[in-house]
Write an enzyme that holds these catalytic residues in place. Structure first.
Site, PDB file in Angstrom:
ATOM      1  CB  CYS A 293      -0.943  -0.060   1.200  1.00  0.00           C
ATOM      2  SG  CYS A 293      -2.248   1.166   1.227  1.00  0.00           S
TER       3      CYS A 293
ATOM      4  CG  ASP B 281      -6.622  -2.408  -4.840  1.00  0.00           C
ATOM      5  OD1 ASP B 281      -7.055  -1.316  -4.427  1.00  0.00           O
ATOM      6  OD2 ASP B 281      -5.591  -2.936  -4.405  1.00  0.00           O
TER       7      ASP B 281
ATOM      8  CG  HIS C 137      -6.205  -2.061  -0.764  1.00  0.00           C
ATOM      9  ND1 HIS C 137      -5.406  -1.645  -1.803  1.00  0.00           N
ATOM     10  CD2 HIS C 137      -5.669  -1.518   0.352  1.00  0.00           C
ATOM     11  CE1 HIS C 137      -4.442  -0.873  -1.340  1.00  0.00           C
ATOM     12  NE2 HIS C 137      -4.565  -0.781  -0.032  1.00  0.00           N
TER      13      HIS C 137
END
EC number: 3.1.1.45
Length: 252
Positions: free
Chosen positions: A126, A183, A214
């Site tokens: 991330c 995502d 995610h």
């Protein structure tokens, strides 16, 4: 969401995880994971906005079992701990982060834990994935793997830095990036990054996973997670990626 609530098994007895600091007047705290059977190359693990959670300690232990030294710098050390483990507190802390200082902290951790010119790995998630791509552009000896990185940079920084899209063409070392099809990161941005990496000096591979969003790597430790298959496949590829490029001693 990232890995603030992902489960983590106990650390094996033969794996040591210790808290250390870089030297100097403005030290960077970092965790160091290693095996008592001996370690070789170094992998720098860069976390998401939740920081050094038990999940990342577990990943560090898993990599240490493969013979790697693993260090996890705490880029939030100037901001302090989040007020609670929830997403809102993590985002509030993110808004206080000076990304320029975070990159400097990563660089100082690398300088302290990696010998000059030694090939080393960086595994970023991330926010940390975006940082990993930026440091890759500055280190031809860096082997880079990312999960759910933001091609335009993770939003919300107090002081932002240039996005990976503007640095990726300078990456010399090998890159492996993972994203899930579900995502929320703009897929067009990822496609742009893939095109830039394809023309960069180093080899690159973009991996997409269906039915994965995610933080899908949570399926690595949660058997009933909907992305368990994607998590295990991506992790095996990541382990093999580091074994291939770090074992040969050259990032090219």
């Amino acid at each position: 969401m990232c890995h603030n609530k992902s489960s983590a098994p106990p650390t094996p007895a033969h794996i040591s995880i210790q808290q250390n600091r870089t030297p100097g007047t403005d030290p960077v705290p970092y965790l160091h994971a290693s095996s008592d059977t001996g370690s070789g190359d170094t992998i720098v693990l860069l976390t998401d906005i939740f920081g050094v959670t038990p999940f990342y300690r577990h990943l560090a232990a898993m990599l240490a079992e493969k013979g790697h030294d693993v260090v996890i710098p705490d880029v939030f050390h100037r901001v302090g701990h989040a007020t609670d483990p929830g997403r809102d507190a993590a985002l509030a802390r993110r808004r206080q982060l000076d990304d320029r200082l975070a990159i400097e902290d990563i660089e100082r951790t690398v300088a302290h834990t990696v010998d000059d010119q030694q090939t080393f790995g960086v595994l970023g998630f991330c926010l940390g994935g975006s940082f990993a791509l930026l440091t890759a552009a500055a280190h031809p000896n860096q082997v880079t793997a990312t999960y759910y990185a933001f091609p335009k940079g993770a939003p919300g920084a107090k002081v932002p830095v240039k996005p990976p899209l503007e640095a990726a063409d300078a990456i010399d070392g090998p890159v492996l990036c993972h994203w899930g099809r579900d995502d929320y990161i703009d897929h067009e941005e990822i496609d742009q990054l893939e095109q830039i990496l394809a023309s960069a000096p180093g080899p690159s591979e973009i991996r997409w996973y269906d039915n994965a969003g995610h933080s899908f790597l949570a399926g690595l430790t949660e058997p009933n997670h909907p992305s368990t298959a994607a998590a295990h496949d991506s992790w095996q590829r990541t382990v093999e990626f580091f074994e291939r490029y770090l074992t040969v001693g050259s990032a090219n």
